[in-house]
Design an enzyme around this catalytic site. Sequence first.
Site, PDB file in Angstrom:
ATOM      1  N   ASN A   4      -5.375  12.541  -0.260  1.00  0.00           N
ATOM      2  CA  ASN A   4      -4.525  11.730   0.636  1.00  0.00           C
ATOM      3  C   ASN A   4      -5.453  10.997   1.595  1.00  0.00           C
ATOM      4  O   ASN A   4      -6.690  11.130   1.519  1.00  0.00           O
ATOM      5  CB  ASN A   4      -3.514  12.624   1.373  1.00  0.00           C
ATOM      6  CG  ASN A   4      -2.452  11.823   2.106  1.00  0.00           C
ATOM      7  OD1 ASN A   4      -1.860  10.910   1.521  1.00  0.00           O
ATOM      8  ND2 ASN A   4      -2.219  12.105   3.364  1.00  0.00           N
ATOM      9  N   LYS A   5      -4.870  10.226   2.476  1.00  0.00           N
ATOM     10  CA  LYS A   5      -5.633   9.396   3.409  1.00  0.00           C
ATOM     11  C   LYS A   5      -6.741  10.180   4.109  1.00  0.00           C
ATOM     12  O   LYS A   5      -6.529  11.334   4.502  1.00  0.00           O
ATOM     13  CB  LYS A   5      -4.644   8.807   4.430  1.00  0.00           C
ATOM     14  CG  LYS A   5      -5.227   7.911   5.484  1.00  0.00           C
ATOM     15  CD  LYS A   5      -6.058   6.775   4.928  1.00  0.00           C
ATOM     16  CE  LYS A   5      -5.335   5.919   3.918  1.00  0.00           C
ATOM     17  NZ  LYS A   5      -6.209   5.038   3.124  1.00  0.00           N
TER      18      LYS A   5
ATOM     19  N   ASP B 239      -1.731  10.912  -2.546  1.00  0.00           N
ATOM     20  CA  ASP B 239      -2.050   9.829  -3.491  1.00  0.00           C
ATOM     21  C   ASP B 239      -2.311  10.367  -4.889  1.00  0.00           C
ATOM     22  O   ASP B 239      -2.152   9.646  -5.879  1.00  0.00           O
ATOM     23  CB  ASP B 239      -3.249   9.031  -2.983  1.00  0.00           C
ATOM     24  CG  ASP B 239      -2.857   8.269  -1.725  1.00  0.00           C
ATOM     25  OD1 ASP B 239      -2.919   8.863  -0.639  1.00  0.00           O
ATOM     26  OD2 ASP B 239      -2.410   7.109  -1.854  1.00  0.00           O
TER      27      ASP B 239
ATOM     28  N   ARG C 145      -6.800  -0.482  -7.513  1.00  0.00           N
ATOM     29  CA  ARG C 145      -7.227   0.593  -6.601  1.00  0.00           C
ATOM     30  C   ARG C 145      -7.397   1.870  -7.418  1.00  0.00           C
ATOM     31  O   ARG C 145      -6.602   2.125  -8.324  1.00  0.00           O
ATOM     32  CB  ARG C 145      -6.210   0.801  -5.456  1.00  0.00           C
ATOM     33  CG  ARG C 145      -6.232  -0.346  -4.438  1.00  0.00           C
ATOM     34  CD  ARG C 145      -5.435  -0.034  -3.195  1.00  0.00           C
ATOM     35  NE  ARG C 145      -6.122   0.888  -2.306  1.00  0.00           N
ATOM     36  CZ  ARG C 145      -5.559   1.388  -1.188  1.00  0.00           C
ATOM     37  NH1 ARG C 145      -4.332   1.061  -0.861  1.00  0.00           N
ATOM     38  NH2 ARG C 145      -6.236   2.216  -0.415  1.00  0.00           N
TER      39      ARG C 145
ATOM     40  N   GLN D 192      -2.735   2.690   9.708  1.00  0.00           N
ATOM     41  CA  GLN D 192      -1.395   2.861   9.109  1.00  0.00           C
ATOM     42  C   GLN D 192      -0.464   3.612  10.068  1.00  0.00           C
ATOM     43  O   GLN D 192       0.738   3.385  10.069  1.00  0.00           O
ATOM     44  CB  GLN D 192      -1.498   3.653   7.789  1.00  0.00           C
ATOM     45  CG  GLN D 192      -2.062   2.885   6.620  1.00  0.00           C
ATOM     46  CD  GLN D 192      -3.561   3.066   6.500  1.00  0.00           C
ATOM     47  OE1 GLN D 192      -4.254   3.346   7.465  1.00  0.00           O
ATOM     48  NE2 GLN D 192      -4.086   2.899   5.296  1.00  0.00           N
TER      49      GLN D 192
ATOM     50  N   ARG E 257       0.856  -1.177   0.000  1.00  0.00           N
ATOM     51  CA  ARG E 257       0.000   0.000   0.000  1.00  0.00           C
ATOM     52  C   ARG E 257       0.902   1.240   0.000  1.00  0.00           C
ATOM     53  O   ARG E 257       2.117   1.133   0.160  1.00  0.00           O
ATOM     54  CB  ARG E 257      -0.953  -0.007   1.209  1.00  0.00           C
ATOM     55  CG  ARG E 257      -0.226  -0.371   2.495  1.00  0.00           C
ATOM     56  CD  ARG E 257      -0.654   0.386   3.677  1.00  0.00           C
ATOM     57  NE  ARG E 257      -0.484   1.806   3.544  1.00  0.00           N
ATOM     58  CZ  ARG E 257       0.679   2.448   3.695  1.00  0.00           C
ATOM     59  NH1 ARG E 257       1.812   1.796   3.958  1.00  0.00           N
ATOM     60  NH2 ARG E 257       0.739   3.771   3.580  1.00  0.00           N
ATOM     61  N   GLY E 258       0.270   2.418  -0.162  1.00  0.00           N
ATOM     62  CA  GLY E 258       1.046   3.647  -0.326  1.00  0.00           C
ATOM     63  C   GLY E 258       1.215   3.850  -1.821  1.00  0.00           C
ATOM     64  O   GLY E 258       1.656   2.932  -2.533  1.00  0.00           O
ATOM     65  N   ALA E 259       0.868   5.058  -2.299  1.00  0.00           N
ATOM     66  CA  ALA E 259       0.778   5.272  -3.745  1.00  0.00           C
ATOM     67  C   ALA E 259       2.055   4.886  -4.519  1.00  0.00           C
ATOM     68  O   ALA E 259       1.973   4.146  -5.508  1.00  0.00           O
ATOM     69  CB  ALA E 259       0.381   6.720  -4.016  1.00  0.00           C
TER      70      ALA E 259
HETATM   71  O1  MRU Z   1      -4.716   3.303   1.712  1.00  0.00           O
HETATM   72  P1  MRU Z   1      -3.216   3.494   1.695  1.00  0.00           P
HETATM   73  O2  MRU Z   1      -2.558   3.001   2.943  1.00  0.00           O
HETATM   74  O3  MRU Z   1      -2.590   2.973   0.424  1.00  0.00           O
HETATM   75  O4  MRU Z   1      -3.042   5.073   1.692  1.00  0.00           O
HETATM   76  C1  MRU Z   1      -1.753   5.621   1.690  1.00  0.00           C
HETATM   77  C2  MRU Z   1      -1.731   7.083   1.838  1.00  0.00           C
HETATM   78  O5  MRU Z   1      -2.748   7.754   1.851  1.00  0.00           O
HETATM   79  C3  MRU Z   1      -0.375   7.738   1.876  1.00  0.00           C
HETATM   80  O6  MRU Z   1      -0.422   8.894   2.666  1.00  0.00           O
HETATM   81  C4  MRU Z   1       0.020   8.138   0.454  1.00  0.00           C
HETATM   82  O7  MRU Z   1      -0.060   7.022  -0.398  1.00  0.00           O
HETATM   83  C5  MRU Z   1       1.371   8.682   0.377  1.00  0.00           C
HETATM   84  S1  MRU Z   1       2.584   7.385   0.614  1.00  0.00           S
HETATM   85  C6  MRU Z   1       4.089   7.892   0.219  1.00  0.00           C
END
Ligand code: MRU
Length: 358
Positions: free
Chosen positions: A256-257, A246, A96, A205, A54-56
Amino acid sequence: MRERLLAAERLKSIEWQDGRLMLLDQRKLPAEEIWHSYDSAASVADAIRKMVVRGAPAIGISAAYGLLLAARARIAAGGDWQQALEEDFKLLADARPTGVNLFWALRQMRERLERLKLGEDPCTALEAQAVSIHESDREANLAMAQFGVELIRRHQGNPQNLLTHCNTGALATGGFGTALGVIRAAHLDGLVERVYVDETRPWLQGSRLTAWELLGDGVPATLNVDSAAAHLMKSRGISWVIVGADRITANGDVANKIGTYQLAVLAMHHGVRFMVVAPSSTIDMALESGDEIPIEERAGSELLEVNGQRFAADVEAFNPVFDVTPADLIDVIVTEKGVVERPNAAKMTELMNRKRLH
Ligand code: MRU
C-alpha cells in the site's frame, strides 16, 4: 445498511459517457474540479501514468475502458485487430507497476475476448465487461463497508478515533471507497469520534483528497503529518488504523502507499488494531509473498520541488511510492468475500475459494 450507504454516495471520479471515458483530474483537487474526456488507450495509459486517475481499483476500471476504446479503434482500422490489440494491452499494463487491479482488469477483458461467440459483436461484449468491472467494484465497496463496520462496532466503546493513510475513497474506486468506505459507514452508524488523516507525502493524497472527501460528508477529520502517527497513537486514543491496498499476496502481505508499513509497526507497539480493506481483485494469489511485488519509484522531483519550485538542497532523492506490510502485523483483511483475521497463506486460500457473502 446498503440503502443508507447508497444514499450517501455523492462523489464519482470515473464516468463512461456516450462512448468516452471521463476522469476527474485528481492532480488538481481540491482547488479545481476538472473533468477530462478520453477516447484512446494511449491517452488513458497516460492519465494513469500521470495520476489523473489513481487508486488501485480506479486504475483497473479506467484500464478496462481504455482497452475497450482501443478495440473500437483497432476494429475500425481493419486487418488483424486482435493481434494489433496486443500493443494496447501492453501500453495499458505498463502504465503503473504495483497495483494489481490494473492487470486483473486487463485479464478480465482478455478472457471476455477469448469467450466471444461466432457473430458476437466484440465492442458490445467488451463494453459490458468494462461496465461490469466498474459496477462490481461499487458493489464490493458496499459489502466491505458492512463487514468493516461490524468489526469496529465489536471492538471497543464507541465512538472511536480512527487513523487513515492515503486516499481510498470515491476518488480511488468505482464506489464510495475501501478503507474510506468503512470509515464513512462507521460514521453513518455513529461509531466515529474523529478521523485522523495522514497527509501522505509526497503526493498529498491525504491532505488534498481524503480530507476533502471526509469534510464533504460531514465526518469530523483532522490532518496530521505522517510522522505524527506514533505520537497520535500514544496521545489521542486511536483504536484502529484503517488502510486500503494495492496488492495483497498469497500469504497476506499487503502493498500500500508508502508509510503504511511503519503505521503497522507503530500500531503493534501501541496495541492499536490494524485493518486493511480491499476487494478480492487486489489479491494476487500468483505471488507467494510481498517480496515479489514490484515497488514503483517515481521522480525525485516529487520530493524536491513544490509547484515546480525547488526547495530542497542539491541532493539525490529516493521516492518509492509503496511499501509492503508483512501479514503478521495485520489484524484483519476485509474483502467483499468476507474477512480474514490474522492473515496467513491457508486463510487467504480459504478466502479466495469462498463464494461472496453479500
Ligand atoms: O499512488 P496512488 O495514489 O495510486 O496510491 C493509492 C493507494 O496506495 C491506495 O491506498 C490504494 O490504491 C487503495 S485505494 C482503494
